[in-house]
Every structure is written in C-alpha cells, then in structure tokens.
Design a protein around this motif. Sequence first.
Motif, PDB file in Angstrom:
ATOM      1  N   LEU A 220      -9.958  15.252  22.242  1.00 42.92           N
ATOM      2  CA  LEU A 220     -10.360  16.978  22.777  1.00 42.92           C
ATOM      3  C   LEU A 220     -11.443  16.935  21.296  1.00 42.92           C
ATOM      4  N   ASP A 221     -12.639  17.825  22.286  1.00 40.75           N
ATOM      5  CA  ASP A 221     -13.405  18.227  21.342  1.00 40.75           C
ATOM      6  C   ASP A 221     -13.443  19.232  20.888  1.00 40.75           C
ATOM      7  N   PRO A 222     -14.470  19.786  20.034  1.00 42.42           N
ATOM      8  CA  PRO A 222     -13.805  21.674  19.556  1.00 42.42           C
ATOM      9  C   PRO A 222     -14.066  22.517  20.984  1.00 42.42           C
ATOM     10  N   ALA A 223     -14.876  21.890  22.037  1.00 46.34           N
ATOM     11  CA  ALA A 223     -15.002  22.892  22.884  1.00 46.34           C
ATOM     12  C   ALA A 223     -14.460  22.695  24.148  1.00 46.34           C
ATOM     13  N   GLY A 224     -13.160  22.029  23.997  1.00 47.06           N
ATOM     14  CA  GLY A 224     -12.724  21.816  24.891  1.00 47.06           C
ATOM     15  C   GLY A 224     -12.608  20.961  25.884  1.00 47.06           C
ATOM     16  N   ARG A 225     -13.352  19.637  25.588  1.00 48.24           N
ATOM     17  CA  ARG A 225     -13.715  18.706  26.148  1.00 48.24           C
ATOM     18  C   ARG A 225     -13.224  17.462  26.297  1.00 48.24           C
ATOM     19  N   LEU A 226     -12.475  16.599  26.888  1.00 46.48           N
ATOM     20  CA  LEU A 226     -11.603  15.683  26.676  1.00 46.48           C
ATOM     21  C   LEU A 226     -11.970  14.084  27.307  1.00 46.48           C
TER      22      LEU A 226
END
Length: 236
Positions: free
Chosen positions: A85-91
Amino acid sequence: DGRYAITSNDDERESAARSALDPDAGGGYSLTVVDTARMVAVMHYRAPGETFFSGLAAVKDPHDPAQTLVFAAGGASNAVYVFGLDPAGRLVPDARHTIAIPGPADAGFADRGISFPAALIASSDGRRVYVVNAGGESVAAIDTSTRRLLAAPRRVGFSPCGAAVAGSRLLVTNEGLLRYALLPAAVVSPAFERPSADPLNASSLSLLSLDAGGGIAGPSDALPMDPAPDGLRTVG
C-alpha cells in the motif's frame, strides 16, 4: 495509522453494474481503498481471474517497517493475494502476489481441492497472518516476511468462519452442520437423512496452540457450543 480503510467487494453476480456517482466503482470482485480523512475512494483494484471474499489484514512489511503490506482472501480462487500500500493509497501487487492455499485431498468429499480462504487475522507482531479456509475446514499460517505458508493447513471444524489470537492460541469458530460427502452414485431425488450429531466439529470453537514462532503447533482441541440436535429444533 488509520489513514486508509480497505474493503473487499464480491458482488460476482452483477459484474457489469457501474455506479452513477463513481464510474470506476461497480459490481464484480474488487478491493477499494478509502481515504478516511476525506471519506472518498481513492482506488478500486480488480484484476482478471482474481476473486475476493471478506478477509483483509494489513501489517508492516518485516523488510521495511515504513511500508504496509495488505493480505486479501481470495475465496473461490483458493488463494491469498498480497499487495503493498503506497503513500497515495494505491494497492501494488507484491512480487510474491499469490499464495496458493491447498484444499482437502479426499476424493470422497465435495470439498476436494477447495480451500476458499475467508477470514484473515494478523498476529500482534505482524509476523504471521492466519487464514481461515471456509471451504476446506482448515486454518493456515502465512509468514509475512517470505509470503509463504509455514506448513500445510491444519484441520478444524465444519465451515470455519471467524478467528482470534488469544495469547499462545488461535481460536476458530465453526458454524457448519456437517461435511458434504459424495453419493456413491447419482440419483434424481436423494433421500433426506438425519446426520449423526458431531458437536466437536459443528457449532464449535477450535483452539489451536501456536509455537514460539507463531506457527500452528499441532492438532486442535474443540469446545462444543450447542446442544446436540434433537430432531425438533435447529441449533447453530
């Protein structure tokens, strides 16, 4: 840190439906990431052939505690899927994205080869994720560092549903009434039968010991949670 919430969506019967408010939201199997500060969906993840069912667990990546790993139960795909889960909320699918969960091997039962991972629960230190296999009457432990099963799944009761870690034990609820066997031969109208009471596998609580490394140490004890069927009342 509570910044994002993730939901598992499994409306397999209306895969073509789309929301009028968010065209990227719709039916079918997907995972949705919600920004909890703004209360908006920031991502809908879906991929061909990947199914999802209920279970989700988020832990810190043992190789980089600043990063978050997300484990999602695959249900009908008999697998657990792993994401970053990246800082932008992308899986982002992990390099070891798919963890196959084997099902029972007995050809005399209808669950042969079916595990159907459902509930997931992480250990308090995040080193393990425990998988409740609703279709395979079993539980398994995943090593979050290697993204692999620690051992073959351990048998519990019929249709296991929920789980909790309590100290050095894993507790699993079993909500099923029986395990479905195959008939010796096909018949048009099978006769109804009253199965023998099996209180340790049906409507019961399985208690499995965990070893020092968080693996499932051995066979489970079971606590019956209901009286035996009496032919009049349905219990469970």
